[in-house]
Design an enzyme around this catalytic site. Sequence first.
Site, PDB file in Angstrom:
ATOM      1  CG  ASP A 137      -2.101  -0.849   1.154  1.00  0.00           C
ATOM      2  OD1 ASP A 137      -2.443  -1.244   0.033  1.00  0.00           O
ATOM      3  OD2 ASP A 137      -2.718  -1.126   2.189  1.00  0.00           O
ATOM      4  NE  ARG A 187      -4.218  -2.274  -4.914  1.00  0.00           N
ATOM      5  CZ  ARG A 187      -3.994  -2.910  -3.762  1.00  0.00           C
ATOM      6  NH1 ARG A 187      -3.698  -2.237  -2.672  1.00  0.00           N
ATOM      7  NH2 ARG A 187      -4.071  -4.221  -3.703  1.00  0.00           N
TER       8      ARG A 187
HETATM    9  P1  FDA Z   1     -13.867   9.308  -5.789  1.00  0.00           P
HETATM   10  O1  FDA Z   1     -13.896   9.133  -4.296  1.00  0.00           O
HETATM   11  O2  FDA Z   1     -13.365  10.581  -6.375  1.00  0.00           O
HETATM   12  O3  FDA Z   1     -15.301   8.996  -6.353  1.00  0.00           O
HETATM   13  C1  FDA Z   1     -15.549   9.132  -7.733  1.00  0.00           C
HETATM   14  C2  FDA Z   1     -16.916   8.579  -8.068  1.00  0.00           C
HETATM   15  O4  FDA Z   1     -16.941   7.174  -7.763  1.00  0.00           O
HETATM   16  C3  FDA Z   1     -18.049   9.176  -7.275  1.00  0.00           C
HETATM   17  O5  FDA Z   1     -18.467  10.405  -7.829  1.00  0.00           O
HETATM   18  C4  FDA Z   1     -19.089   8.068  -7.396  1.00  0.00           C
HETATM   19  O6  FDA Z   1     -19.700   8.118  -8.665  1.00  0.00           O
HETATM   20  C5  FDA Z   1     -18.241   6.818  -7.307  1.00  0.00           C
HETATM   21  N1  FDA Z   1     -18.147   6.361  -5.901  1.00  0.00           N
HETATM   22  C6  FDA Z   1     -17.124   6.540  -5.056  1.00  0.00           C
HETATM   23  N2  FDA Z   1     -17.404   5.997  -3.856  1.00  0.00           N
HETATM   24  C7  FDA Z   1     -18.642   5.486  -3.949  1.00  0.00           C
HETATM   25  C8  FDA Z   1     -19.516   4.825  -3.041  1.00  0.00           C
HETATM   26  N3  FDA Z   1     -19.165   4.593  -1.769  1.00  0.00           N
HETATM   27  N4  FDA Z   1     -20.730   4.439  -3.493  1.00  0.00           N
HETATM   28  C9  FDA Z   1     -21.122   4.684  -4.759  1.00  0.00           C
HETATM   29  N5  FDA Z   1     -20.342   5.333  -5.665  1.00  0.00           N
HETATM   30  C10 FDA Z   1     -19.132   5.719  -5.264  1.00  0.00           C
HETATM   31  N6  FDA Z   1      -5.358   5.175  -1.212  1.00  0.00           N
HETATM   32  C11 FDA Z   1      -4.085   5.420  -0.807  1.00  0.00           C
HETATM   33  O7  FDA Z   1      -3.745   6.585  -0.560  1.00  0.00           O
HETATM   34  N7  FDA Z   1      -3.184   4.399  -0.679  1.00  0.00           N
HETATM   35  C12 FDA Z   1      -3.513   3.106  -0.973  1.00  0.00           C
HETATM   36  O8  FDA Z   1      -2.668   2.222  -0.837  1.00  0.00           O
HETATM   37  C13 FDA Z   1      -4.841   2.834  -1.421  1.00  0.00           C
HETATM   38  N8  FDA Z   1      -5.211   1.565  -1.741  1.00  0.00           N
HETATM   39  C14 FDA Z   1      -6.435   1.367  -2.352  1.00  0.00           C
HETATM   40  C15 FDA Z   1      -6.774   0.113  -2.843  1.00  0.00           C
HETATM   41  C16 FDA Z   1      -7.962  -0.057  -3.536  1.00  0.00           C
HETATM   42  C17 FDA Z   1      -8.285  -1.400  -4.101  1.00  0.00           C
HETATM   43  C18 FDA Z   1      -8.857   1.046  -3.717  1.00  0.00           C
HETATM   44  C19 FDA Z   1     -10.153   0.889  -4.482  1.00  0.00           C
HETATM   45  C20 FDA Z   1      -8.555   2.269  -3.191  1.00  0.00           C
HETATM   46  C21 FDA Z   1      -7.350   2.450  -2.489  1.00  0.00           C
HETATM   47  N9  FDA Z   1      -7.031   3.686  -1.945  1.00  0.00           N
HETATM   48  C22 FDA Z   1      -5.742   3.903  -1.516  1.00  0.00           C
HETATM   49  C23 FDA Z   1      -8.072   4.736  -1.800  1.00  0.00           C
HETATM   50  C24 FDA Z   1      -8.106   5.676  -2.979  1.00  0.00           C
HETATM   51  O9  FDA Z   1      -6.964   6.487  -2.993  1.00  0.00           O
HETATM   52  C25 FDA Z   1      -9.347   6.601  -2.930  1.00  0.00           C
HETATM   53  O10 FDA Z   1      -9.295   7.378  -1.770  1.00  0.00           O
HETATM   54  C26 FDA Z   1     -10.653   5.878  -2.962  1.00  0.00           C
HETATM   55  O11 FDA Z   1     -10.621   4.789  -3.841  1.00  0.00           O
HETATM   56  C27 FDA Z   1     -11.779   6.824  -3.430  1.00  0.00           C
HETATM   57  O12 FDA Z   1     -11.504   7.309  -4.710  1.00  0.00           O
HETATM   58  P2  FDA Z   1     -12.296   6.884  -6.038  1.00  0.00           P
HETATM   59  O13 FDA Z   1     -11.263   6.558  -7.056  1.00  0.00           O
HETATM   60  O14 FDA Z   1     -13.214   5.769  -5.761  1.00  0.00           O
HETATM   61  O15 FDA Z   1     -13.000   8.186  -6.510  1.00  0.00           O
END
Ligand code: FDA
Length: 311
Positions: A137, A187
């Site tokens: 991570d 990732r």
């Molecule tokens: P964002 O939060 O900007 O959301 C974009 C869109 O996605 C929203 O407008 C909505 O449409 C949809 N969406 C998001 N959440 C939703 C929900 N709960 N329900 C419905 N729709 C939703 N971070 C880090 O700093 N270090 C790390 O090692 C990791 N590791 C990691 C592993 C994995 C497998 C994932 C998926 C994420 C991480 N993260 C992470 C977290 C990552 O950096 C981030 O904070 C979250 O994934 C949220 O960002 P999104 O890309 O989902 O987009």
Amino acid sequence: MLRQALMQMSKSARVRHLVETAPGSRQVVRRFVAGAGTADALRASTQITSSHRLVTLDHLGEDTGDVTQARAIRDAYCGLLRGLADAGLAEGGRCEVSLKLSAVGQALPGEGEKVALEHAWDVCQAASEAGTTVTLDMEDHTTTDSTLSVLRELRADFPWVGAVLQSYLRRTESDCKDLAGAGSRVRLCKGAYDEPESVAFAAKAEVDRSYVRCLRVLMAGEGSPMVATHDPRLIDIAGALAVQNGRSQGSYEYQMLFGVRPDEQQRLADRGEKVRVYVPYGDQWYGYLVRRMAERPANTAFFLRSLATRG
Ligand code: FDA
């Protein structure tokens, strides 16, 4: 603004105690965390893999303050990997593990990086014996160089070790170029920590644009990109870039968090895409939960209600 305020507030010991003991917190935790022990992690893994999704398990814990605790976390990972192998869940990387270096000693003063490398090496050895992989991570930007340096050392013995890169960091496009070679597993996520503008893009649109630039590099590269986002637009763009680069299904994967958009996870898996669910478990859930709350207003409301129901 709200995100920043919440992240700042969460650093207070009083707030932490309040959240950890609020009865309403349990409800929130259950939504995002698979349970407290190895048996819970194995149960969740069995359930998820039965619906053709893959798993990466995170034994919760970060910023470990002493070496005894760092060793205990290493041992928990090694025990988990033996449990996955015994249950037939590890083979071919069906269930792998995600490791935070700060959990296994990186934040210790003096030789923290060396301690973390030794512990991470033991976890990789256990993963190798189980027939699966490890992904490191990524934490806040002060740890990025150290984590990438540990990654390089580990990959000399275990070429399959993966890393996380965060598109909100200005440096990440260049890190993607360095890590897009044959055999690499990267990732790509947006990033979940509270970072200064000197190192990170502040506007959501800029973070998203950076994500697409990084995806272009990884999809055109020779490694296996892991598209970690719930963002429907970025998921579509990743699919289009995979086609554009002549990639077959399985040469990249989608990844989402346990409890987030499970229907979308299943939709992609049913379409034949490789989908992996990031499953955290353990009782050290505070830091993880705060990051989930901070990234989504609906989650924040849930979180604040949990404080209000303290009684
Ligand atoms: P964002 O939060 O900007 O959301 C974009 C869109 O996605 C929203 O407008 C909505 O449409 C949809 N969406 C998001 N959440 C939703 C929900 N709960 N329900 C419905 N729709 C939703 N971070 C880090 O700093 N270090 C790390 O090692 C990791 N590791 C990691 C592993 C994995 C497998 C994932 C998926 C994420 C991480 N993260 C992470 C977290 C990552 O950096 C981030 O904070 C979250 O994934 C949220 O960002 P999104 O890309 O989902 O987009």
